[in-house]
Scaffold this motif. Structure first.
Motif, PDB file in Angstrom:
ATOM      1  N   UNK A  49       0.850  -1.194   0.000  1.00  0.00           N
ATOM      2  CA  UNK A  49       0.000   0.000   0.000  1.00  0.00           C
ATOM      3  C   UNK A  49       0.882   1.238   0.000  1.00  0.00           C
ATOM      4  N   UNK A  50       0.507   2.237  -0.807  1.00  0.00           N
ATOM      5  CA  UNK A  50       1.292   3.462  -0.911  1.00  0.00           C
ATOM      6  C   UNK A  50       1.197   4.334   0.334  1.00  0.00           C
ATOM      7  N   UNK A  51       0.079   4.246   1.045  1.00  0.00           N
ATOM      8  CA  UNK A  51      -0.092   5.081   2.231  1.00  0.00           C
ATOM      9  C   UNK A  51       0.200   4.340   3.532  1.00  0.00           C
ATOM     10  N   UNK A  52       0.604   3.070   3.448  1.00  0.00           N
ATOM     11  CA  UNK A  52       0.907   2.299   4.652  1.00  0.00           C
ATOM     12  C   UNK A  52       1.824   1.144   4.278  1.00  0.00           C
ATOM     13  N   UNK A  53       3.123   1.325   4.462  1.00  0.00           N
ATOM     14  CA  UNK A  53       4.120   0.329   4.052  1.00  0.00           C
ATOM     15  C   UNK A  53       4.015  -0.979   4.832  1.00  0.00           C
ATOM     16  N   UNK A  54       3.221  -0.997   5.886  1.00  0.00           N
ATOM     17  CA  UNK A  54       3.026  -2.231   6.647  1.00  0.00           C
ATOM     18  C   UNK A  54       2.008  -3.155   5.987  1.00  0.00           C
ATOM     19  N   UNK A  55       1.229  -2.646   5.037  1.00  0.00           N
ATOM     20  CA  UNK A  55       0.218  -3.455   4.362  1.00  0.00           C
ATOM     21  C   UNK A  55       0.804  -4.042   3.087  1.00  0.00           C
ATOM     22  N   UNK A  56       0.801  -5.369   3.030  1.00  0.00           N
ATOM     23  CA  UNK A  56       1.289  -6.104   1.869  1.00  0.00           C
ATOM     24  C   UNK A  56       0.248  -7.132   1.467  1.00  0.00           C
ATOM     25  N   UNK A  57       0.258  -7.476   0.205  1.00  0.00           N
ATOM     26  CA  UNK A  57      -0.635  -8.506  -0.297  1.00  0.00           C
ATOM     27  C   UNK A  57       0.097  -9.268  -1.396  1.00  0.00           C
ATOM     28  N   UNK A  58       0.115 -10.583  -1.277  1.00  0.00           N
ATOM     29  CA  UNK A  58       0.727 -11.441  -2.279  1.00  0.00           C
ATOM     30  C   UNK A  58      -0.379 -12.241  -2.953  1.00  0.00           C
ATOM     31  N   UNK A  59      -0.429 -12.171  -4.281  1.00  0.00           N
ATOM     32  CA  UNK A  59      -1.493 -12.844  -5.036  1.00  0.00           C
ATOM     33  C   UNK A  59      -0.908 -13.599  -6.223  1.00  0.00           C
ATOM     34  N   UNK A  60      -1.553 -14.702  -6.595  1.00  0.00           N
ATOM     35  CA  UNK A  60      -1.078 -15.440  -7.766  1.00  0.00           C
ATOM     36  C   UNK A  60      -1.380 -14.685  -9.061  1.00  0.00           C
ATOM     37  N   UNK A  61      -0.445 -14.771  -9.982  1.00  0.00           N
ATOM     38  CA  UNK A  61      -0.610 -14.242 -11.340  1.00  0.00           C
ATOM     39  C   UNK A  61      -0.191 -15.361 -12.290  1.00  0.00           C
ATOM     40  N   UNK A  62      -0.494 -15.248 -13.583  1.00  0.00           N
ATOM     41  CA  UNK A  62      -0.117 -16.318 -14.514  1.00  0.00           C
ATOM     42  C   UNK A  62       1.387 -16.618 -14.458  1.00  0.00           C
ATOM     43  N   UNK A  63       1.727 -17.888 -14.494  1.00  0.00           N
ATOM     44  CA  UNK A  63       3.123 -18.311 -14.410  1.00  0.00           C
ATOM     45  C   UNK A  63       3.962 -17.656 -15.503  1.00  0.00           C
ATOM     46  N   UNK A  64       5.098 -17.128 -15.113  1.00  0.00           N
ATOM     47  CA  UNK A  64       6.008 -16.503 -16.059  1.00  0.00           C
ATOM     48  C   UNK A  64       5.553 -15.132 -16.522  1.00  0.00           C
ATOM     49  N   UNK A  65       4.633 -14.532 -15.805  1.00  0.00           N
ATOM     50  CA  UNK A  65       4.088 -13.220 -16.171  1.00  0.00           C
ATOM     51  C   UNK A  65       5.229 -12.232 -16.420  1.00  0.00           C
ATOM     52  N   UNK A  66       5.165 -11.518 -17.524  1.00  0.00           N
ATOM     53  CA  UNK A  66       6.206 -10.545 -17.856  1.00  0.00           C
ATOM     54  C   UNK A  66       5.990  -9.254 -17.080  1.00  0.00           C
ATOM     55  N   UNK A  67       7.045  -8.478 -16.934  1.00  0.00           N
ATOM     56  CA  UNK A  67       6.936  -7.190 -16.244  1.00  0.00           C
ATOM     57  C   UNK A  67       6.001  -6.252 -16.993  1.00  0.00           C
ATOM     58  N   UNK A  68       5.954  -6.389 -18.300  1.00  0.00           N
ATOM     59  CA  UNK A  68       5.077  -5.555 -19.119  1.00  0.00           C
ATOM     60  C   UNK A  68       3.599  -5.814 -18.810  1.00  0.00           C
ATOM     61  N   UNK A  69       3.244  -7.081 -18.603  1.00  0.00           N
ATOM     62  CA  UNK A  69       1.851  -7.460 -18.342  1.00  0.00           C
ATOM     63  C   UNK A  69       1.487  -7.446 -16.860  1.00  0.00           C
ATOM     64  N   UNK A  70       2.472  -7.277 -15.992  1.00  0.00           N
ATOM     65  CA  UNK A  70       2.255  -7.432 -14.561  1.00  0.00           C
ATOM     66  C   UNK A  70       1.223  -6.474 -13.964  1.00  0.00           C
TER      67      UNK A  70
END
Length: 94
Positions: A49-70
């Protein structure tokens, strides 16, 4: 997702709802990580989160996802988990 992540996500969604009700709809997060599990062929994006560095979230994305599509894949993952958790029933442990 483990129980502690669900609890954190539920709390973040509740805070977001309060902020939206107060008129603050410009919440944002930054992609701070992308992990590829080569053995299990899966990838995860890590958001902070931009307004609270203590808030994080990890989520699945398609395997091998490119930085362009991220960014688009991360937004899609957030929308999907938001819809899923909006209807989630929380039970206390026995």
């Amino acid at each position: 997702m483990v129980a502690s992540q669900l609890e954190l996500l539920y709390a973040m969604l509740a805070c977001g709802k309060e902020a939206m009700m107060a008129g603050d709809t410009a919440r944002s997060a930054t992609i701070v990580g992308l992990n590829h599990d080569l053995r299990r062929k899966r990838s995860f994006v890590l958001l902070e989160w931009d307004d609270d560095a203590e808030k994080h979230l990890s989520l699945p994305v398609p395997f091998g996802c490119s930085l362009e599509n991220l960014p688009g894949e991360a937004e899609k993952a957030v929308r999907e988990v938001s819809a899923e958790t909006a209807a989630l029933k929380i039970h206390a442990a026995d």
